[in-house]
Design an enzyme around this catalytic site. Structure first.
Site, mmCIF file in Angstrom:
data_model
loop_
_atom_site.group_PDB
_atom_site.id
_atom_site.type_symbol
_atom_site.label_atom_id
_atom_site.label_comp_id
_atom_site.label_asym_id
_atom_site.label_seq_id
_atom_site.Cartn_x
_atom_site.Cartn_y
_atom_site.Cartn_z
ATOM 1 N N GLN A 125 4.336 5.236 50.105
ATOM 2 C CA GLN A 125 3.491 5.758 49.017
ATOM 3 C C GLN A 125 4.342 5.896 47.755
ATOM 4 O OE1 GLN A 125 4.695 7.545 51.552
ATOM 5 N NE2 GLN A 125 4.540 9.759 51.287
ATOM 6 N N TYR B 164 -7.022 22.370 44.244
ATOM 7 C CA TYR B 164 -6.227 22.050 43.046
ATOM 8 C C TYR B 164 -6.926 20.959 42.227
ATOM 9 C CZ TYR B 164 -1.961 20.742 40.397
ATOM 10 O OH TYR B 164 -1.031 20.454 39.419
ATOM 11 N N ASN C 96 3.795 13.465 37.933
ATOM 12 C CA ASN C 96 4.950 14.121 38.592
ATOM 13 C C ASN C 96 6.169 14.275 37.673
ATOM 14 O OD1 ASN C 96 3.195 12.788 40.607
ATOM 15 N ND2 ASN C 96 4.563 13.789 42.069
#
Ligand code: NAD
Ligand code: UDP
Length: 332
Positions: free
Chosen positions: A212, A148, A177
């Site tokens: 994260q 990707y 995102n």
């Protein structure tokens, strides 16, 4: 049809972002062609558009050439969730690279403006934080996310080479995102996973220790930015970051989803997949300056709208895009 109305191709148009984009373009009166092979989506997302005279659906795999006459192309075709783009890594590379070559060839033949949906993934595991467009990234070329990340990087290269060699009218956006209604319930990305888990009484699965970070942009904001970039006539071709600079840990996200759904689900911790970036946050100074764009919807409000969507769908209407999970290859 007035001359401001265009013939617009949206590849990946039945997907999460693509279907919202098609909605906007159809409502503006444009003649919209939605091209999709329905790998990670279903017609559910575009069912309401199917009878409209200015909307057309073509089931086609963009790794194969296609001949159409259009004025603009939004190139969104590509599975976006790590779980599904890793399922057939070679097909993911083909979709990114051959897909880019096919839309660029089409754009060159008909003189169309063409926008590439690139990604924050091109920054890999970033050593600069937040990430400006001038940062070249830190990408593993041989890992499980490389199909990707490197596919998208190569697509950006192709877009800029077509621009330099053929003066093609390109636009490149790097999407961070993005979440919202019409994410596939079995998409495997974190927002849809947590919401579906919370609403169905399953444990919320945090990968790693949950420290994260990601920055989450609501879909309406993202589509605004994408269309502003396509319609920019001041010579700005990008690449430009589009995302919400609010940064959250996955643990914070899980807790917020539990609060907003009122769910009594528990949080469980699973191993973190390899090459999963530690931190990610867009520097959107360029988008602010060139497009006068910035996101408006705070995470809490966007999540509430997304939760409402997931409450009213019937999970039995959806098939899993692939049998893969984030931990398939770990034997879990
Ligand atoms: P999605 O998986 O919902 O949509 C992608 C669409 O592309 C699906 O409808 C899928 O069936 C289609 N597709 C996949 N391979 C294809 C092929 N070979 N030929 C034709 N169609 C194909 O994902 P999304 O979130 O809507 O993402 C759309 C685009 O935006 C993708 O290119 C993705 O890489 C990019 N992007 C999204 C995000 C995000 O957070 N949503 C972030 C960065 C980049
Ligand atoms: N993640 C998680 N639980 C899940 C799905 C994902 O903790 O059920 C984590 C994942 O490890 C990553 C972050 O959430 O650190 C965002 O993952 P996603 O697949 O949504 O997107 P990407 O990693 O491509 O940003």
């Amino acid at each position: 049809m007035s001359s401001s109305l265009k013939r617009i191709l949206v590849t990946g148009g039945a997907g999460f972002l693509g279907s919202h984009l098609c909605d906007r373009l159809v409502s503006q009166g444009h003649d919209v062609i939605c091209l999709d092979n329905l790998f990670t989506s279903q017609k559910t997302n575009i069912r309401h558009l199917l009878g409209k005279p200015n909307f057309e659906f073509i089931r086609h795999d963009i790794t194969h050439p296609i001949w159409l006459e259009v004025d603009e192309i939004y190139n969104l075709a590509c599975p976006a969730s790590p779980v599904h783009y890793q399922h057939n890594a070679v097909q993911t590379i083909k979709t990114n690279v051959m897909g880019a070559l096919n839309v660029l060839g089409l754009a060159k033949r008909v003189g169309a403006r063409v926008l590439q949906a690139s990604t924050s993934e091109i920054y890999g595991e970033p050593t600069v934080h937040p990430q400006p467009e001038s940062y070249w990234g830190n990408v593993n070329p041989i890992g499980i996310r490389s199909c990707y990340d490197e596919g998208k990087r190569c697509a950006e290269t192709l877009f800029f080479d077509y621009h330099r060699m053929h003066r093609l009218d390109i636009r490149v956006i790097r999407i961070f995102n993005t979440y919202g209604p019409r994410m596939h319930p079995y998409d495997g990305r974190v927002v849809s996973n947590f919401i579906v888990q919370a609403l169905t009484g399953q444990d919320l699965t945090i990968y790693g220790d949950g420290q994260q970070t990601r920055s989450f942009c609501f879909v309406d904001d993202l589509i605004d930015g994408m269309m502003q970039m396509m319609n920019n006539n001041e010579g700005f071709i990008g690449p430009v970051n589009l995302g919400n600079p609010g940064e959250f840990t996955m643990k914070q996200l899980a807790e917020l989803v539990l609060e907003l759904t009122g769910s009594t689900s528990k949080i469980v911790y699973l191993p973190r997949p390899s090459d999963d970036p530690t931190q990610r946050r867009p520097d959107i100074a360029l988008a602010r300056e060139k497009l006068k764009w910035e996101p408006k919807v705070p995470l809490r409000d966007g999540l509430a709208k997304t939760i409402e969507y997931f409450k009213q769908i019937n999970l039995a209407d959806f098939r899993r895009p692939t049998a893969s999970t984030a931990h398939s290859r770990m034997g879990l």
